[in-house]
Write a protein that holds these residues in place. Structure first.
Motif, PDB file in Angstrom:
ATOM      1  N   THR A   3       0.850  -1.191   0.000  1.00  0.00           N
ATOM      2  CA  THR A   3       0.000   0.000   0.000  1.00  0.00           C
ATOM      3  C   THR A   3       0.887   1.242   0.000  1.00  0.00           C
ATOM      4  O   THR A   3       1.824   1.344   0.797  1.00  0.00           O
ATOM      5  CB  THR A   3      -0.904   0.016   1.246  1.00  0.00           C
ATOM      6  N   LYS A   4       0.563   2.205  -0.888  1.00  0.00           N
ATOM      7  CA  LYS A   4       1.357   3.421  -1.007  1.00  0.00           C
ATOM      8  C   LYS A   4       0.861   4.478  -0.034  1.00  0.00           C
ATOM      9  O   LYS A   4      -0.326   4.794   0.022  1.00  0.00           O
ATOM     10  CB  LYS A   4       1.271   3.964  -2.432  1.00  0.00           C
ATOM     11  N   GLY A   5       1.800   5.056   0.740  1.00  0.00           N
ATOM     12  CA  GLY A   5       1.471   6.146   1.648  1.00  0.00           C
ATOM     13  C   GLY A   5       1.625   7.493   0.964  1.00  0.00           C
ATOM     14  O   GLY A   5       2.222   7.595  -0.120  1.00  0.00           O
ATOM     15  N   GLU A   6       1.115   8.537   1.590  1.00  0.00           N
ATOM     16  CA  GLU A   6       1.205   9.887   1.024  1.00  0.00           C
ATOM     17  C   GLU A   6       2.646  10.359   0.886  1.00  0.00           C
ATOM     18  O   GLU A   6       2.936  11.232   0.074  1.00  0.00           O
ATOM     19  CB  GLU A   6       0.415  10.864   1.891  1.00  0.00           C
ATOM     20  N   ASP A   7       3.570   9.766   1.647  1.00  0.00           N
ATOM     21  CA  ASP A   7       4.977  10.136   1.593  1.00  0.00           C
ATOM     22  C   ASP A   7       5.740   9.389   0.498  1.00  0.00           C
ATOM     23  O   ASP A   7       6.955   9.536   0.364  1.00  0.00           O
ATOM     24  CB  ASP A   7       5.638   9.885   2.942  1.00  0.00           C
ATOM     25  N   GLY A   8       5.045   8.552  -0.295  1.00  0.00           N
ATOM     26  CA  GLY A   8       5.683   7.804  -1.367  1.00  0.00           C
ATOM     27  C   GLY A   8       6.327   6.517  -0.914  1.00  0.00           C
ATOM     28  O   GLY A   8       7.014   5.859  -1.683  1.00  0.00           O
ATOM     29  N   ILE A   9       6.093   6.136   0.339  1.00  0.00           N
ATOM     30  CA  ILE A   9       6.640   4.895   0.872  1.00  0.00           C
ATOM     31  C   ILE A   9       5.557   3.827   0.833  1.00  0.00           C
ATOM     32  O   ILE A   9       4.459   4.023   1.341  1.00  0.00           O
ATOM     33  CB  ILE A   9       7.180   5.080   2.301  1.00  0.00           C
ATOM     34  N   TRP A  10       5.894   2.706   0.200  1.00  0.00           N
ATOM     35  CA  TRP A  10       4.994   1.564   0.107  1.00  0.00           C
ATOM     36  C   TRP A  10       5.216   0.681   1.325  1.00  0.00           C
ATOM     37  O   TRP A  10       6.359   0.474   1.751  1.00  0.00           O
ATOM     38  CB  TRP A  10       5.272   0.790  -1.172  1.00  0.00           C
ATOM     39  N   THR A  11       4.126   0.127   1.892  1.00  0.00           N
ATOM     40  CA  THR A  11       4.214  -0.646   3.129  1.00  0.00           C
ATOM     41  C   THR A  11       3.356  -1.896   3.046  1.00  0.00           C
ATOM     42  O   THR A  11       2.278  -1.887   2.449  1.00  0.00           O
ATOM     43  CB  THR A  11       3.733   0.209   4.322  1.00  0.00           C
ATOM     44  N   LEU A  12       3.855  -2.949   3.674  1.00  0.00           N
ATOM     45  CA  LEU A  12       3.092  -4.184   3.831  1.00  0.00           C
ATOM     46  C   LEU A  12       3.534  -4.832   5.135  1.00  0.00           C
ATOM     47  O   LEU A  12       4.735  -4.949   5.393  1.00  0.00           O
ATOM     48  CB  LEU A  12       3.357  -5.162   2.679  1.00  0.00           C
ATOM     49  N   THR A  13       2.575  -5.240   5.964  1.00  0.00           N
ATOM     50  CA  THR A  13       2.882  -6.002   7.164  1.00  0.00           C
ATOM     51  C   THR A  13       2.333  -7.406   6.977  1.00  0.00           C
ATOM     52  O   THR A  13       1.150  -7.584   6.685  1.00  0.00           O
ATOM     53  CB  THR A  13       2.290  -5.345   8.420  1.00  0.00           C
ATOM     54  N   ALA A  14       3.210  -8.399   7.123  1.00  0.00           N
ATOM     55  CA  ALA A  14       2.849  -9.804   6.917  1.00  0.00           C
ATOM     56  C   ALA A  14       3.074 -10.575   8.207  1.00  0.00           C
ATOM     57  O   ALA A  14       3.850 -10.182   9.065  1.00  0.00           O
ATOM     58  CB  ALA A  14       3.690 -10.405   5.801  1.00  0.00           C
ATOM     59  N   GLY A  15       2.394 -11.706   8.292  1.00  0.00           N
ATOM     60  CA  GLY A  15       2.649 -12.595   9.418  1.00  0.00           C
ATOM     61  C   GLY A  15       1.495 -12.657  10.390  1.00  0.00           C
ATOM     62  O   GLY A  15       0.404 -12.198  10.076  1.00  0.00           O
ATOM     63  N   PRO A  16       1.773 -13.274  11.513  1.00  0.00           N
ATOM     64  CA  PRO A  16       3.087 -13.604  12.053  1.00  0.00           C
ATOM     65  C   PRO A  16       3.751 -14.760  11.305  1.00  0.00           C
ATOM     66  O   PRO A  16       3.078 -15.624  10.757  1.00  0.00           O
ATOM     67  CB  PRO A  16       2.798 -13.981  13.507  1.00  0.00           C
ATOM     68  N   LEU A  17       5.074 -14.722  11.266  1.00  0.00           N
ATOM     69  CA  LEU A  17       5.861 -15.734  10.574  1.00  0.00           C
ATOM     70  C   LEU A  17       6.636 -16.571  11.589  1.00  0.00           C
ATOM     71  O   LEU A  17       7.085 -16.058  12.612  1.00  0.00           O
ATOM     72  CB  LEU A  17       6.850 -15.068   9.616  1.00  0.00           C
ATOM     73  N   GLU A  18       6.776 -17.832  11.284  1.00  0.00           N
ATOM     74  CA  GLU A  18       7.595 -18.712  12.123  1.00  0.00           C
ATOM     75  C   GLU A  18       9.064 -18.314  11.957  1.00  0.00           C
ATOM     76  O   GLU A  18       9.478 -17.897  10.869  1.00  0.00           O
ATOM     77  CB  GLU A  18       7.394 -20.176  11.718  1.00  0.00           C
ATOM     78  N   PRO A  19       9.865 -18.421  13.000  1.00  0.00           N
ATOM     79  CA  PRO A  19      11.291 -18.107  12.874  1.00  0.00           C
ATOM     80  C   PRO A  19      11.936 -18.984  11.795  1.00  0.00           C
ATOM     81  O   PRO A  19      11.794 -20.203  11.812  1.00  0.00           O
ATOM     82  CB  PRO A  19      11.852 -18.438  14.258  1.00  0.00           C
ATOM     83  N   ASP A  20      12.572 -18.364  10.839  1.00  0.00           N
ATOM     84  CA  ASP A  20      13.206 -19.064   9.723  1.00  0.00           C
ATOM     85  C   ASP A  20      13.914 -18.021   8.874  1.00  0.00           C
ATOM     86  O   ASP A  20      13.829 -16.822   9.152  1.00  0.00           O
ATOM     87  CB  ASP A  20      12.156 -19.804   8.889  1.00  0.00           C
ATOM     88  N   LEU A  21      14.589 -18.441   7.831  1.00  0.00           N
ATOM     89  CA  LEU A  21      15.152 -17.535   6.836  1.00  0.00           C
ATOM     90  C   LEU A  21      14.174 -17.451   5.678  1.00  0.00           C
ATOM     91  O   LEU A  21      13.736 -18.474   5.155  1.00  0.00           O
ATOM     92  CB  LEU A  21      16.500 -18.053   6.335  1.00  0.00           C
ATOM     93  N   TYR A  22      13.814 -16.227   5.269  1.00  0.00           N
ATOM     94  CA  TYR A  22      12.863 -16.010   4.185  1.00  0.00           C
ATOM     95  C   TYR A  22      13.517 -15.134   3.129  1.00  0.00           C
ATOM     96  O   TYR A  22      14.072 -14.090   3.438  1.00  0.00           O
ATOM     97  CB  TYR A  22      11.593 -15.321   4.695  1.00  0.00           C
ATOM     98  N   GLY A  23      13.414 -15.553   1.883  1.00  0.00           N
ATOM     99  CA  GLY A  23      13.878 -14.722   0.781  1.00  0.00           C
ATOM    100  C   GLY A  23      12.739 -13.841   0.291  1.00  0.00           C
ATOM    101  O   GLY A  23      11.581 -14.259   0.298  1.00  0.00           O
ATOM    102  N   TYR A  24      13.061 -12.605  -0.114  1.00  0.00           N
ATOM    103  CA  TYR A  24      12.025 -11.716  -0.633  1.00  0.00           C
ATOM    104  C   TYR A  24      12.666 -10.722  -1.601  1.00  0.00           C
ATOM    105  O   TYR A  24      13.861 -10.505  -1.576  1.00  0.00           O
ATOM    106  CB  TYR A  24      11.306 -10.967   0.487  1.00  0.00           C
ATOM    107  N   SER A  25      11.806 -10.148  -2.435  1.00  0.00           N
ATOM    108  CA  SER A  25      12.230  -9.079  -3.334  1.00  0.00           C
ATOM    109  C   SER A  25      11.042  -8.157  -3.571  1.00  0.00           C
ATOM    110  O   SER A  25       9.892  -8.540  -3.337  1.00  0.00           O
ATOM    111  CB  SER A  25      12.752  -9.645  -4.660  1.00  0.00           C
ATOM    112  N   PHE A  26      11.324  -6.964  -4.030  1.00  0.00           N
ATOM    113  CA  PHE A  26      10.270  -6.006  -4.394  1.00  0.00           C
ATOM    114  C   PHE A  26      10.115  -6.026  -5.909  1.00  0.00           C
ATOM    115  O   PHE A  26      11.091  -6.021  -6.645  1.00  0.00           O
ATOM    116  CB  PHE A  26      10.620  -4.599  -3.934  1.00  0.00           C
ATOM    117  N   VAL A  27       8.873  -6.036  -6.373  1.00  0.00           N
ATOM    118  CA  VAL A  27       8.577  -6.004  -7.804  1.00  0.00           C
ATOM    119  C   VAL A  27       7.664  -4.819  -8.071  1.00  0.00           C
ATOM    120  O   VAL A  27       6.682  -4.636  -7.368  1.00  0.00           O
ATOM    121  CB  VAL A  27       7.879  -7.319  -8.255  1.00  0.00           C
TER     122      VAL A  27
END
Length: 77
Positions: free
Chosen positions: A53-77
């Motif tokens: 979701t895009k904020g008025e300041d131009g910063i996009w945000t997403l909150t996910a989870g809760p996630l189990e402790p682990d290593l997760y790969g991610y990228s922005f598209v």
């Protein structure tokens, strides 16, 4: 010298770092990306595309989870 200090301060304010990812105590994770000219941004988390979701300041945000402790790969598209 005063002029240079003011210009340096202005440049620093315009390129202020964005905290991402931010891991919360409840194991949720907030992803942020500064992309004021983007029309759409998603987090690609190991093949799962999650819209941001895009904020008025131009910063996009997403909150996910809760996630189990682990290593997760991610990228922005």
């Amino acid at each position: 010298r005063v002029f240079l200090i003011l210009v340096a301060g202005l440049a620093a304010a315009q390129t202020q770092a964005v905290l991402s990812p931010e891991v919360h105590t409840d194991r949720r994770v907030t992803f942020r990306l500064r992309a004021p000219n983007a029309q759409q941004v998603v987090v690609n988390r190991e093949g799962v595309r999650l819209p941001m979701t895009k904020g008025e300041d131009g910063i996009w945000t997403l909150t996910a989870g809760p996630l189990e402790p682990d290593l997760y790969g991610y990228s922005f598209v």
